[in-house]
Design a protein around this motif. Structure first.
Motif, PDB file in Angstrom:
ATOM      1  N   TYR A  94      51.346   9.210 -11.448  1.00  0.00           N
ATOM      2  CA  TYR A  94      51.785   8.418 -10.270  1.00  0.00           C
ATOM      3  C   TYR A  94      50.597   7.783  -9.658  1.00  0.00           C
ATOM      4  CZ  TYR A  94      56.095  10.988 -10.990  1.00  0.00           C
ATOM      5  OH  TYR A  94      57.185  11.529 -11.692  1.00  0.00           O
ATOM      6  N   ASP A  95      49.575   7.690 -10.069  1.00  0.00           N
ATOM      7  CA  ASP A  95      48.292   7.003  -9.495  1.00  0.00           C
ATOM      8  C   ASP A  95      48.064   7.480  -7.950  1.00  0.00           C
ATOM      9  OD1 ASP A  95      45.919   5.194  -9.224  1.00  0.00           O
ATOM     10  OD2 ASP A  95      47.078   3.402  -9.351  1.00  0.00           O
ATOM     11  N   LEU A  96      47.902   8.719  -8.009  1.00  0.00           N
ATOM     12  CA  LEU A  96      47.425   9.248  -6.648  1.00  0.00           C
ATOM     13  C   LEU A  96      46.389   8.481  -5.908  1.00  0.00           C
ATOM     14  CD1 LEU A  96      47.863  11.612  -4.425  1.00  0.00           C
ATOM     15  CD2 LEU A  96      46.053  12.861  -5.674  1.00  0.00           C
ATOM     16  N   GLY A  97      46.602   7.937  -4.702  1.00  0.00           N
ATOM     17  CA  GLY A  97      45.643   7.162  -3.969  1.00  0.00           C
ATOM     18  C   GLY A  97      44.329   7.911  -3.759  1.00  0.00           C
ATOM     19  N   LEU A  98      44.320   9.354  -3.765  1.00  0.00           N
ATOM     20  CA  LEU A  98      43.003   9.866  -3.453  1.00  0.00           C
ATOM     21  C   LEU A  98      42.294  10.455  -4.750  1.00  0.00           C
ATOM     22  CD1 LEU A  98      44.595  12.439  -0.571  1.00  0.00           C
ATOM     23  CD2 LEU A  98      43.108  10.379  -0.309  1.00  0.00           C
ATOM     24  N   PHE A  99      42.779   9.894  -5.614  1.00  0.00           N
ATOM     25  CA  PHE A  99      42.094  10.224  -7.303  1.00  0.00           C
ATOM     26  C   PHE A  99      40.995   9.103  -7.168  1.00  0.00           C
ATOM     27  CE2 PHE A  99      42.058   9.262 -11.516  1.00  0.00           C
ATOM     28  CZ  PHE A  99      41.533  10.546 -12.231  1.00  0.00           C
ATOM     29  N   GLY A 100      39.876   9.392  -6.973  1.00  0.00           N
ATOM     30  CA  GLY A 100      38.858   8.201  -7.030  1.00  0.00           C
ATOM     31  C   GLY A 100      38.118   8.037  -8.588  1.00  0.00           C
ATOM     32  N   LEU A 101      38.418   8.653  -9.398  1.00  0.00           N
ATOM     33  CA  LEU A 101      37.843   8.516 -10.683  1.00  0.00           C
ATOM     34  C   LEU A 101      38.098   7.332 -11.149  1.00  0.00           C
ATOM     35  CD1 LEU A 101      37.944  11.956 -12.553  1.00  0.00           C
ATOM     36  CD2 LEU A 101      36.068  11.069 -11.388  1.00  0.00           C
ATOM     37  N   ASP A 102      39.243   6.642 -10.997  1.00  0.00           N
ATOM     38  CA  ASP A 102      39.509   5.348 -11.637  1.00  0.00           C
ATOM     39  C   ASP A 102      38.435   4.271 -11.059  1.00  0.00           C
ATOM     40  OD1 ASP A 102      40.741   5.862  -9.230  1.00  0.00           O
ATOM     41  OD2 ASP A 102      42.561   4.590  -9.596  1.00  0.00           O
ATOM     42  N   GLU A 103      38.345   4.180  -9.527  1.00  0.00           N
ATOM     43  CA  GLU A 103      37.353   3.662  -8.683  1.00  0.00           C
ATOM     44  C   GLU A 103      35.831   3.839  -9.390  1.00  0.00           C
ATOM     45  OE1 GLU A 103      39.848   4.900  -7.272  1.00  0.00           O
ATOM     46  OE2 GLU A 103      40.981   2.755  -6.630  1.00  0.00           O
ATOM     47  N   THR A 104      35.614   4.965  -9.460  1.00  0.00           N
ATOM     48  CA  THR A 104      34.412   5.467  -9.852  1.00  0.00           C
ATOM     49  C   THR A 104      34.115   4.699 -11.420  1.00  0.00           C
ATOM     50  OG1 THR A 104      34.395   7.391  -8.923  1.00  0.00           O
ATOM     51  CG2 THR A 104      32.716   7.223 -10.619  1.00  0.00           C
ATOM     52  N   LEU A 105      35.175   4.816 -12.469  1.00  0.00           N
ATOM     53  CA  LEU A 105      34.635   3.971 -13.682  1.00  0.00           C
ATOM     54  C   LEU A 105      34.584   2.575 -13.316  1.00  0.00           C
ATOM     55  CD1 LEU A 105      37.227   5.749 -15.897  1.00  0.00           C
ATOM     56  CD2 LEU A 105      34.734   6.062 -15.972  1.00  0.00           C
ATOM     57  N   GLY A 106      35.219   1.921 -12.385  1.00  0.00           N
ATOM     58  CA  GLY A 106      35.446   0.678 -12.090  1.00  0.00           C
ATOM     59  C   GLY A 106      33.862   0.280 -11.431  1.00  0.00           C
ATOM     60  N   LEU A 107      33.399   0.795 -10.638  1.00  0.00           N
ATOM     61  CA  LEU A 107      32.077   0.786 -10.174  1.00  0.00           C
ATOM     62  C   LEU A 107      31.055   0.849 -11.189  1.00  0.00           C
ATOM     63  CD1 LEU A 107      32.351   2.692  -6.679  1.00  0.00           C
ATOM     64  CD2 LEU A 107      32.025   0.276  -7.151  1.00  0.00           C
ATOM     65  N   ASP A 108      31.162   1.723 -12.182  1.00  0.00           N
ATOM     66  CA  ASP A 108      30.278   1.740 -12.875  1.00  0.00           C
ATOM     67  C   ASP A 108      30.170   0.515 -13.810  1.00  0.00           C
ATOM     68  OD1 ASP A 108      27.990   3.589 -14.242  1.00  0.00           O
ATOM     69  OD2 ASP A 108      29.430   3.837 -15.817  1.00  0.00           O
ATOM     70  N   VAL A 109      31.427   0.097 -14.515  1.00  0.00           N
ATOM     71  CA  VAL A 109      31.354  -1.286 -14.938  1.00  0.00           C
ATOM     72  C   VAL A 109      30.759  -2.538 -14.409  1.00  0.00           C
ATOM     73  CG1 VAL A 109      32.857  -3.040 -16.069  1.00  0.00           C
ATOM     74  CG2 VAL A 109      33.170  -0.827 -16.456  1.00  0.00           C
ATOM     75  N   ALA A 110      31.263  -2.495 -13.036  1.00  0.00           N
ATOM     76  CA  ALA A 110      30.573  -3.493 -11.953  1.00  0.00           C
ATOM     77  C   ALA A 110      29.160  -3.392 -11.991  1.00  0.00           C
ATOM     78  CB  ALA A 110      31.290  -3.320 -10.810  1.00  0.00           C
ATOM     79  N   ARG A 111      28.720  -2.308 -11.837  1.00  0.00           N
ATOM     80  CA  ARG A 111      27.206  -2.004 -11.581  1.00  0.00           C
ATOM     81  C   ARG A 111      26.290  -2.820 -12.933  1.00  0.00           C
ATOM     82  NH1 ARG A 111      27.105   3.713 -11.746  1.00  0.00           N
ATOM     83  NH2 ARG A 111      27.921   3.740  -9.544  1.00  0.00           N
ATOM     84  N   ASN A 112      26.744  -2.957 -13.904  1.00  0.00           N
ATOM     85  CA  ASN A 112      26.085  -3.648 -14.867  1.00  0.00           C
ATOM     86  C   ASN A 112      25.213  -5.145 -14.240  1.00  0.00           C
ATOM     87  OD1 ASN A 112      26.301  -2.690 -17.875  1.00  0.00           O
ATOM     88  ND2 ASN A 112      28.411  -2.767 -16.987  1.00  0.00           N
ATOM     89  N   TYR A 113      25.994  -5.476 -13.158  1.00  0.00           N
ATOM     90  CA  TYR A 113      25.442  -6.670 -12.291  1.00  0.00           C
ATOM     91  C   TYR A 113      25.176  -6.191 -10.806  1.00  0.00           C
ATOM     92  CZ  TYR A 113      26.257  -9.638 -16.055  1.00  0.00           C
ATOM     93  OH  TYR A 113      26.110 -10.361 -17.565  1.00  0.00           O
ATOM     94  N   HIS A 146      48.954   2.511 -15.404  1.00  0.00           N
ATOM     95  CA  HIS A 146      47.668   1.525 -15.487  1.00  0.00           C
ATOM     96  C   HIS A 146      46.510   2.273 -14.523  1.00  0.00           C
ATOM     97  CE1 HIS A 146      49.577  -1.330 -18.123  1.00  0.00           C
ATOM     98  NE2 HIS A 146      50.269  -1.738 -17.168  1.00  0.00           N
ATOM     99  N   THR A 147      46.504   3.512 -14.360  1.00  0.00           N
ATOM    100  CA  THR A 147      45.690   4.133 -13.264  1.00  0.00           C
ATOM    101  C   THR A 147      44.451   3.690 -13.483  1.00  0.00           C
ATOM    102  OG1 THR A 147      47.388   5.914 -12.952  1.00  0.00           O
ATOM    103  CG2 THR A 147      45.052   6.310 -12.121  1.00  0.00           C
ATOM    104  N   LEU A 148      43.997   3.758 -14.850  1.00  0.00           N
ATOM    105  CA  LEU A 148      42.502   3.337 -15.112  1.00  0.00           C
ATOM    106  C   LEU A 148      42.260   2.095 -15.399  1.00  0.00           C
ATOM    107  CD1 LEU A 148      41.291   6.483 -17.026  1.00  0.00           C
ATOM    108  CD2 LEU A 148      41.223   6.261 -14.384  1.00  0.00           C
ATOM    109  N   MET A 149      43.316   1.404 -16.216  1.00  0.00           N
ATOM    110  CA  MET A 149      43.009   0.033 -16.396  1.00  0.00           C
ATOM    111  C   MET A 149      43.194  -1.059 -15.381  1.00  0.00           C
ATOM    112  SD  MET A 149      42.060   0.237 -19.604  1.00  0.00           S
ATOM    113  CE  MET A 149      42.268  -1.423 -20.180  1.00  0.00           C
ATOM    114  N   ASP A 150      43.811  -0.781 -14.171  1.00  0.00           N
ATOM    115  CA  ASP A 150      43.659  -1.771 -13.381  1.00  0.00           C
ATOM    116  C   ASP A 150      42.536  -1.899 -12.499  1.00  0.00           C
ATOM    117  OD1 ASP A 150      43.826   0.706 -11.844  1.00  0.00           O
ATOM    118  OD2 ASP A 150      45.496  -0.345 -10.374  1.00  0.00           O
ATOM    119  N   ASP A 151      41.470  -0.822 -12.549  1.00  0.00           N
ATOM    120  CA  ASP A 151      40.261  -0.857 -12.093  1.00  0.00           C
ATOM    121  C   ASP A 151      39.146  -1.386 -13.123  1.00  0.00           C
ATOM    122  OD1 ASP A 151      40.646   0.361  -9.366  1.00  0.00           O
ATOM    123  OD2 ASP A 151      41.482   1.844 -10.543  1.00  0.00           O
TER     124      ASP A 151
END
Length: 194
Positions: A94-113, A146-151
């Motif tokens: 259900y892609d809980l809004g308070l689940f932050g691991l998806d954003e954490t993974l996204g930030l890790d990818v973006a951190r390459n730059y 798409h909980t992780l993939m959208d991020d």
């Protein structure tokens, strides 16, 4: 028994990432490049979409990004098939809004730059541009996760956007007539002369 293949070269990672993005969530390199193009067009006139495509493809060859994409796609697939146990199944499904691991993974990818990559990811994550909006909406439908993939997709776009800005700024620096391009070899040779 032979050991399974664990390491892939850049060309293989690019190919596998493109396949996973297409097969898992119907996302193309052009979809991601379009987000990067829209984001950078606010700051630079005449951003070439080819540079955006090149930037996305470059990022899809990074080993860490390869691992993120492969991992995120499988976690979303397993959640979609209701293969997890306990609370995490519903949190992912259900892609809980308070689940932050998806954003954490996204930030890790973006951190390459760097910090700008992370800032660009925050903008894309909040404003849900392009294909990221579609993934987010599709993920709200019963039976689609798409909980992780959208991020991850948004983070790739953010990293590509940042790379575009860096390349364009380098081009601007080269236009300066006082700029003298040197290589590491020039620096090494100048130290020998001292």
């Amino acid at each position: 028994m032979s050991k399974p293949k664990l390491l892939y070269n850049r060309e293989e990672m690019l190919k596998l990432n493109i396949e996973v993005l297409q097969n898992r969530c119907n996302v193309t390199v052009m979809d991601i490049a379009t987000i990067a193009h829209q984001q950078q067009s606010k700051y630079y006139k005449g951003v070439d979409i080819k540079l955006c495509i090149e930037s996305v493809e470059k990022i899809l060859t990074f080993r860490d990004v390869f691992h993120h994409i492969q991992f995120a796609a499988e976690v979303d697939r397993l959640a979609e098939e209701k293969m997890f146990k306990g609370p995490i199944q519903d949190i992912l499904y259900y892609d809980l809004g308070l689940f932050g691991l998806d954003e954490t993974l996204g930030l890790d990818v973006a951190r390459n730059y760097g910090a700008i990559g992370q800032t660009n990811f925050g903008d894309i994550d909040v404003n849900k541009r392009g294909v990221v909006a579609r993934l987010n909406e599709d993920g709200k439908k019963d039976g689609v996760v798409h909980t992780l993939m959208d991020d991850i997709v948004g983070a790739i776009a953010a990293a590509a956007s940042t790379r575009v800005a860096q390349v364009m700024n380098e081009d601007l620096a080269l236009e300066n007539p006082s700029y003298q391009k040197i290589s590491l070899f020039d620096l090494k040779n100048s130290k020998k002369g001292k």
